[in-house]
Design a protein around this motif. Structure first.
Motif, PDB file in Angstrom:
ATOM      1  N   ARG A  37       0.779  -1.266  -0.040  1.00 11.79           N
ATOM      2  CA  ARG A  37       0.206  -0.090  -0.306  1.00 11.79           C
ATOM      3  C   ARG A  37       1.283   1.190  -0.012  1.00 11.79           C
ATOM      4  NH1 ARG A  37      -2.614  -0.250   6.470  1.00 11.79           N
ATOM      5  NH2 ARG A  37      -0.143   0.070   6.994  1.00 11.79           N
ATOM      6  N   GLN A  38       0.437   2.016  -0.662  1.00 11.98           N
ATOM      7  CA  GLN A  38       1.223   3.449  -1.373  1.00 11.98           C
ATOM      8  C   GLN A  38       0.404   4.809  -0.566  1.00 11.98           C
ATOM      9  OE1 GLN A  38       3.093   4.525  -4.150  1.00 11.98           O
ATOM     10  NE2 GLN A  38       4.606   4.918  -3.003  1.00 11.98           N
ATOM     11  N   ALA A  39       0.443   5.597   0.924  1.00 15.17           N
ATOM     12  CA  ALA A  39      -0.535   6.403   1.057  1.00 15.17           C
ATOM     13  C   ALA A  39       0.074   7.291   0.150  1.00 15.17           C
ATOM     14  CB  ALA A  39      -0.273   6.656   2.662  1.00 15.17           C
ATOM     15  N   TYR A  79      -6.634 -13.047  -1.731  1.00 19.96           N
ATOM     16  CA  TYR A  79      -7.451 -11.932  -1.436  1.00 19.96           C
ATOM     17  C   TYR A  79      -6.821 -11.482  -0.093  1.00 19.96           C
ATOM     18  CZ  TYR A  79     -10.769 -15.344  -3.336  1.00 19.96           C
ATOM     19  OH  TYR A  79     -11.742 -15.746  -4.489  1.00 19.96           O
ATOM     20  N   LEU A  80      -7.452 -10.287   0.671  1.00 19.98           N
ATOM     21  CA  LEU A  80      -6.851  -9.241   1.468  1.00 19.98           C
ATOM     22  C   LEU A  80      -7.999  -9.496   2.232  1.00 19.98           C
ATOM     23  CD1 LEU A  80      -3.959  -8.657   2.854  1.00 19.98           C
ATOM     24  CD2 LEU A  80      -4.413  -6.192   2.010  1.00 19.98           C
ATOM     25  N   GLN A  81      -8.478  -9.241   3.375  1.00 21.46           N
ATOM     26  CA  GLN A  81      -9.670  -9.439   4.412  1.00 21.46           C
ATOM     27  C   GLN A  81      -8.899  -8.666   5.208  1.00 21.46           C
ATOM     28  OE1 GLN A  81     -13.107 -10.691   4.351  1.00 21.46           O
ATOM     29  NE2 GLN A  81     -12.853  -8.810   6.242  1.00 21.46           N
ATOM     30  N   MET A  82      -9.484  -7.159   5.311  1.00 25.88           N
ATOM     31  CA  MET A  82      -9.093  -6.194   6.251  1.00 25.88           C
ATOM     32  C   MET A  82     -10.628  -5.713   6.757  1.00 25.88           C
ATOM     33  SD  MET A  82      -7.120  -3.934   3.248  1.00 25.88           S
ATOM     34  CE  MET A  82      -9.046  -3.639   2.474  1.00 25.88           C
ATOM     35  N   ASN A  83      -9.962  -6.149   8.789  1.00 25.56           N
ATOM     36  CA  ASN A  83     -10.664  -5.696   8.968  1.00 25.56           C
ATOM     37  C   ASN A  83     -10.893  -5.006  10.558  1.00 25.56           C
ATOM     38  OD1 ASN A  83     -12.513  -7.876   8.342  1.00 25.56           O
ATOM     39  ND2 ASN A  83     -11.218  -9.397   9.875  1.00 25.56           N
ATOM     40  N   SER A  84     -11.171  -4.258  10.856  1.00 28.03           N
ATOM     41  CA  SER A  84     -11.077  -3.208  12.403  1.00 28.03           C
ATOM     42  C   SER A  84     -10.293  -2.265  11.623  1.00 28.03           C
ATOM     43  CB  SER A  84     -10.463  -3.623  13.343  1.00 28.03           C
ATOM     44  OG  SER A  84     -11.165  -4.692  14.024  1.00 28.03           O
ATOM     45  N   GLU A  88      -5.874   5.273   9.105  1.00 31.01           N
ATOM     46  CA  GLU A  88      -4.141   5.305   8.948  1.00 31.01           C
ATOM     47  C   GLU A  88      -4.168   4.413   7.974  1.00 31.01           C
ATOM     48  OE1 GLU A  88      -5.524   5.673  11.702  1.00 31.01           O
ATOM     49  OE2 GLU A  88      -4.092   3.983  13.535  1.00 31.01           O
ATOM     50  N   ASP A  89      -5.055   2.895   7.202  1.00 23.38           N
ATOM     51  CA  ASP A  89      -5.538   2.139   6.186  1.00 23.38           C
ATOM     52  C   ASP A  89      -5.745   2.153   5.180  1.00 23.38           C
ATOM     53  OD1 ASP A  89      -6.636  -0.156   9.217  1.00 23.38           O
ATOM     54  OD2 ASP A  89      -4.401   0.390   8.181  1.00 23.38           O
ATOM     55  N   THR A  90      -5.800   4.223   4.889  1.00 19.89           N
ATOM     56  CA  THR A  90      -6.571   4.930   3.674  1.00 19.89           C
ATOM     57  C   THR A  90      -5.071   4.489   2.998  1.00 19.89           C
ATOM     58  OG1 THR A  90      -8.145   5.836   5.085  1.00 19.89           O
ATOM     59  CG2 THR A  90      -6.942   7.236   2.580  1.00 19.89           C
ATOM     60  N   ALA A  91      -4.804   4.248   1.412  1.00 25.17           N
ATOM     61  CA  ALA A  91      -3.892   4.460   0.843  1.00 25.17           C
ATOM     62  C   ALA A  91      -4.298   3.930  -0.183  1.00 25.17           C
ATOM     63  CB  ALA A  91      -2.958   3.396   1.507  1.00 25.17           C
ATOM     64  N   MET A  92      -3.504   3.411  -1.320  1.00 25.78           N
ATOM     65  CA  MET A  92      -3.677   2.902  -2.340  1.00 25.78           C
ATOM     66  C   MET A  92      -2.726   1.665  -2.388  1.00 25.78           C
ATOM     67  SD  MET A  92      -4.768   2.698  -5.930  1.00 25.78           S
ATOM     68  CE  MET A  92      -5.108   4.964  -6.490  1.00 25.78           C
ATOM     69  N   TYR A  93      -3.451   0.086  -2.834  1.00 25.92           N
ATOM     70  CA  TYR A  93      -3.543  -1.014  -2.132  1.00 25.92           C
ATOM     71  C   TYR A  93      -2.926  -1.678  -3.686  1.00 25.92           C
ATOM     72  CZ  TYR A  93      -4.713  -0.942   2.322  1.00 25.92           C
ATOM     73  OH  TYR A  93      -4.363  -0.201   3.817  1.00 25.92           O
ATOM     74  N   THR A 119      -5.933  -0.541  -6.186  1.00 24.30           N
ATOM     75  CA  THR A 119      -7.250   0.064  -5.744  1.00 24.30           C
ATOM     76  C   THR A 119      -7.431   1.038  -4.968  1.00 24.30           C
ATOM     77  OG1 THR A 119      -9.539  -1.094  -5.339  1.00 24.30           O
ATOM     78  CG2 THR A 119      -8.082  -1.846  -4.342  1.00 24.30           C
ATOM     79  N   GLN A 120      -7.900   1.441  -4.535  1.00 28.02           N
ATOM     80  CA  GLN A 120      -7.867   2.927  -3.416  1.00 28.02           C
ATOM     81  C   GLN A 120      -9.768   1.774  -2.684  1.00 28.02           C
ATOM     82  OE1 GLN A 120      -6.428   5.156  -3.128  1.00 28.02           O
ATOM     83  NE2 GLN A 120      -7.194   5.515  -1.418  1.00 28.02           N
ATOM     84  N   VAL A 121      -8.194   2.472  -0.866  1.00 28.28           N
ATOM     85  CA  VAL A 121      -8.998   2.414  -0.020  1.00 28.28           C
ATOM     86  C   VAL A 121      -8.921   3.398   0.603  1.00 28.28           C
ATOM     87  CG1 VAL A 121      -8.635   0.919   1.982  1.00 28.28           C
ATOM     88  CG2 VAL A 121      -8.532  -0.595  -0.079  1.00 28.28           C
ATOM     89  N   THR A 122     -10.241   3.720   1.582  1.00 29.31           N
ATOM     90  CA  THR A 122     -10.437   5.078   2.054  1.00 29.31           C
ATOM     91  C   THR A 122     -10.724   5.195   3.766  1.00 29.31           C
ATOM     92  OG1 THR A 122     -10.734   6.758   0.425  1.00 29.31           O
ATOM     93  CG2 THR A 122     -11.309   7.529   1.637  1.00 29.31           C
ATOM     94  N   VAL A 123     -10.448   5.538   4.543  1.00 28.75           N
ATOM     95  CA  VAL A 123     -11.812   4.418   5.461  1.00 28.75           C
ATOM     96  C   VAL A 123     -11.338   6.113   6.794  1.00 28.75           C
ATOM     97  CG1 VAL A 123     -10.711   3.762   7.479  1.00 28.75           C
ATOM     98  CG2 VAL A 123     -10.210   2.533   6.287  1.00 28.75           C
ATOM     99  N   SER A 124     -12.811   6.210   6.842  1.00 31.52           N
ATOM    100  CA  SER A 124     -13.359   7.370   7.394  1.00 31.52           C
ATOM    101  C   SER A 124     -13.386   7.776   8.880  1.00 31.52           C
ATOM    102  CB  SER A 124     -14.320   8.308   7.169  1.00 31.52           C
ATOM    103  OG  SER A 124     -14.944   7.029   6.538  1.00 31.52           O
ATOM    104  N   SER A 125     -12.887   8.797  10.045  1.00 27.19           N
ATOM    105  CA  SER A 125     -13.107   7.926  10.856  1.00 27.19           C
ATOM    106  C   SER A 125     -14.098   8.666  11.812  1.00 27.19           C
ATOM    107  CB  SER A 125     -12.044   8.970  11.698  1.00 27.19           C
ATOM    108  OG  SER A 125     -12.139  10.969  11.728  1.00 27.19           O
TER     109      SER A 125
END
Length: 125
Positions: A37-39, A79-84, A88-93, A119-125
């Motif tokens: 991943r790259q933020a 696959y990458l299952q991402m929980n919780s 700070e996990d926001t990045a391009m994967y 593929t972009q992952v965006t996590v909002s607080s």
């Protein structure tokens, strides 16, 4: 055509889950397969890796206990299952592959020769 194609990214709230998929050509079946991943403004970092000949997958300390990598060679998919998920996990994967399976033990982006488009992952607080 030799390729890696990621999917499954999106926007979620903190604490949510996402599953990323990477479909790969049969050519990569015995390769070290990794998720990176790259933020913005940061270096590309290894998140998790898997190889059929390695019993324990690699995970970055920041994702241990929250992310799980798995591989289905019958479907040519990793696959990458991402929980919780955290902001700070926001990045391009990115999905990556390398024929030197030893790369799986300590993945560094410059060492991997084959990459997907991300593929972009965006996590909002």
């Amino acid at each position: 055509q030799v390729e890696l194609v990621e999917s499954g990214g999106g926007s979620v709230q903190a604490g949510g889950s996402l599953t990323l998929s990477c479909e790969y050509s049969r050519y990569y079946r015995n390769y070290c397969m990794g998720w990176f991943r790259q933020a913005p403004g940061k270096e590309r970092e290894g998140v998790a890796t898997v190889h059929p000949g390695i019993s324990n997958s690699y995970y970055a300390d920041s994702v241990k206990g929250r992310f799980t990598i798995s591989q289905d060679n019958a479907k040519n998919t990793v696959y990458l299952q991402m929980n919780s998920l955290r902001p700070e996990d926001t990045a391009m994967y990115y999905c990556a592959a390398d024929p030197r399976w030893g790369r799986c033990y300590s993945p560094r982006a410059p060492d991997f020769d084959n990459w997907g488009q991300g593929t972009q992952v965006t996590v909002s607080s």
